[in-house]
Motif scaffolding. Structure first.
Motif, PDB file in Angstrom:
ATOM      1  N   HIS A 119       2.611  -3.922   6.199  1.00  5.11           N
ATOM      2  CA  HIS A 119       3.432  -4.775   5.323  1.00  5.11           C
ATOM      3  C   HIS A 119       4.149  -3.960   4.254  1.00  5.11           C
ATOM      4  O   HIS A 119       4.992  -4.490   3.528  1.00  5.11           O
ATOM      5  N   MET A 120       3.843  -2.657   4.163  1.00  2.00           N
ATOM      6  CA  MET A 120       4.373  -1.795   3.100  1.00  2.00           C
ATOM      7  C   MET A 120       5.426  -0.845   3.646  1.00  2.00           C
ATOM      8  O   MET A 120       5.206  -0.180   4.658  1.00  2.00           O
ATOM      9  N   ASP A 121       6.559  -0.746   2.939  1.00  2.00           N
ATOM     10  CA  ASP A 121       7.599   0.191   3.368  1.00  2.00           C
ATOM     11  C   ASP A 121       7.466   1.551   2.699  1.00  2.00           C
ATOM     12  O   ASP A 121       8.189   2.493   3.026  1.00  2.00           O
ATOM     13  N   LYS A 122       6.526   1.680   1.759  1.00  2.00           N
ATOM     14  CA  LYS A 122       6.280   2.958   1.097  1.00  2.00           C
ATOM     15  C   LYS A 122       4.899   2.910   0.454  1.00  2.00           C
ATOM     16  O   LYS A 122       4.307   1.835   0.287  1.00  2.00           O
ATOM     17  N   GLY A 123       4.392   4.081   0.114  1.00  3.35           N
ATOM     18  CA  GLY A 123       3.089   4.160  -0.534  1.00  3.35           C
ATOM     19  C   GLY A 123       1.910   4.054   0.409  1.00  3.35           C
ATOM     20  O   GLY A 123       0.764   4.048  -0.029  1.00  3.35           O
ATOM     21  N   LEU A 127       0.919   5.436   7.676  1.00  2.00           N
ATOM     22  CA  LEU A 127       1.004   4.075   8.205  1.00  2.00           C
ATOM     23  C   LEU A 127       2.423   3.510   8.168  1.00  2.00           C
ATOM     24  O   LEU A 127       2.669   2.447   8.727  1.00  2.00           O
ATOM     25  N   ARG A 128       3.340   4.229   7.543  1.00  6.91           N
ATOM     26  CA  ARG A 128       4.708   3.713   7.437  1.00  6.91           C
ATOM     27  C   ARG A 128       5.348   3.508   8.805  1.00  6.91           C
ATOM     28  O   ARG A 128       6.203   2.647   8.966  1.00  6.91           O
ATOM     29  N   MET A 262      -2.022   8.009   2.573  1.00  8.49           N
ATOM     30  CA  MET A 262      -2.686   6.827   3.113  1.00  8.49           C
ATOM     31  C   MET A 262      -4.050   6.639   2.459  1.00  8.49           C
ATOM     32  O   MET A 262      -4.416   5.542   2.026  1.00  8.49           O
ATOM     33  N   GLN A 263      -4.813   7.720   2.363  1.00  8.13           N
ATOM     34  CA  GLN A 263      -6.148   7.613   1.782  1.00  8.13           C
ATOM     35  C   GLN A 263      -6.089   7.375   0.278  1.00  8.13           C
ATOM     36  O   GLN A 263      -6.982   6.729  -0.280  1.00  8.13           O
ATOM     37  N   VAL A 270      -4.309  -0.742  -2.736  1.00  9.91           N
ATOM     38  CA  VAL A 270      -3.030  -1.399  -2.466  1.00  9.91           C
ATOM     39  C   VAL A 270      -2.823  -1.654  -0.980  1.00  9.91           C
ATOM     40  O   VAL A 270      -2.235  -2.669  -0.589  1.00  9.91           O
ATOM     41  N   VAL A 271      -3.342  -0.778  -0.134  1.00  3.29           N
ATOM     42  CA  VAL A 271      -3.137  -0.942   1.307  1.00  3.29           C
ATOM     43  C   VAL A 271      -3.864  -2.173   1.850  1.00  3.29           C
ATOM     44  O   VAL A 271      -3.519  -2.703   2.907  1.00  3.29           O
TER      45      VAL A 271
END
Length: 300
Positions: A119-123, A127-128, A262-263, A270-271
């Motif tokens: 669901h995240m486009d950054k951060g 997983l992007r 990612m970690q 947030v992930v």
């Protein structure tokens, strides 16, 4: 139904193939490895040997399918240790091939293996590419129904801990502590995908998949007990220190940076925000079950 599966006979693909064949479906398994053919056929499925980087090959094997299962794999694009690989671009190309093959074959039902963090486009680091993949598939016509499966971190990723436990006597990461996070067994993922294949398809849906929720310190305790290292600890180190260790091991620099980020998103939580907004019923395979497999790998 006629179902075509990408992903060969991996940790998800093998139990998924078994389950779908057992339920009476006609299953075609795509694999890039010719040596997999006999094993695929022994499970009662048809083997399609070729590359997911070949849109024409994909189209041929999607033709006539009632549903397809799509997953992206970096191994097909060169793996984590290929120095000059642009992994985001490589995965984007595979997704474009999937999109083209779906359009040309006319298949209308897709189950897509995505991920937590999509669901995240950054951060979200590495997983992007799952965010990119979901959005590429969303470009398909509205009459193509898509079920996005978002599993959390795989138990099997913990096999990477074996080396640091043996060499440093600890599990090493850039996060740790007592905050619980979700983990999943590939067997529970396969069970959910099998279930979703047989349920009605409509529009675009998202389903998270998890088996257990445990903290890093709990993981160290359970794996320590399973391996006889009852004093095992989970040790948190700085992002830069983790990155340097991955680079020293020969990992692709972009991939290594992606793992560290990612970690870090796991550390901040947030992930997991969307996961907790859409928390699933947990699966059957618990950490204590996986710990037996981990101990076998550790003692090998």
């Amino acid at each position: 139904m006629k179902i075509t599966l990408t992903g060969s006979l991996g940790n998800i693909g093998k139990p998924l193939t078994k389950a779908l064949v057992h339920k009476g479906h006609s299953v075609t398994v795509i694999s890039s490895n010719p040596e997999r053919q006999k094993e695929i056929e022994a499970l009662g499925a048809k083997a399609a040997i070729g590359s997911i980087e070949d849109a024409e090959f994909l189209t041929k094997n999607f033709n006539g399918a009632d549903a397809v299962y799509l997953m992206e794999t970096l191994d097909a694009a060169g793996g984590f240790f290929t120095k000059n690989l642009n992994y985001i671009a490589a995965i984007d190309e595979i997704c474009s091939n999937y999109k083209q093959a779906v359009l040309q074959s006319g298949v209308k039902r897709i189950v897509h293996l995505s991920s937590i963090g999509a669901h995240m486009d950054k951060g979200n680091g590495i997983l992007r590419f799952h965010y990119n993949a979901e959005n590429k598939l969303k470009e398909l016509p509205e009459d193509v129904s898509i079920k996005f499966m978002r599993p959390v971190g795989f138990y099997t990723n913990m096999f990477a801990f074996v080396r640091s436990i043996k060499e440093q006597g600890a599990i090493i990461s850039n996060y740790g502590g007592d905050v619980k996070e979700p983990w999943v067994s590939p067997l529970d993922i396969a069970a959910v995908i099998t279930e979703e294949m047989e349920k009605p398809f409509s529009g675009r849906t998202v389903r998270y998949i998890a088996s257990d929720e445990v903290s890093p310190n709990e993981i160290a305790q359970v794996l320590g007990e399973a391996t006889g290292k009852t004093d095992l600890k989970w040790t948190a180190i700085a992002d830069e220190q983790l990155l340097n260790g991955m680079l020293a091991a020969g990992m692709n620099a972009e991939v290594a940076k992606g793992f560290v980020e990612m970690q870090a998103s796991q550390r901040s939580g947030v992930v997991y925000e969307d996961y907790y907004r859409n928390r699933p019923v947990l699966g059957k395979i618990k950490l204590t079950d996986f710990a037996k497999d981990f101990a076998a790998a550790y003692n090998k």
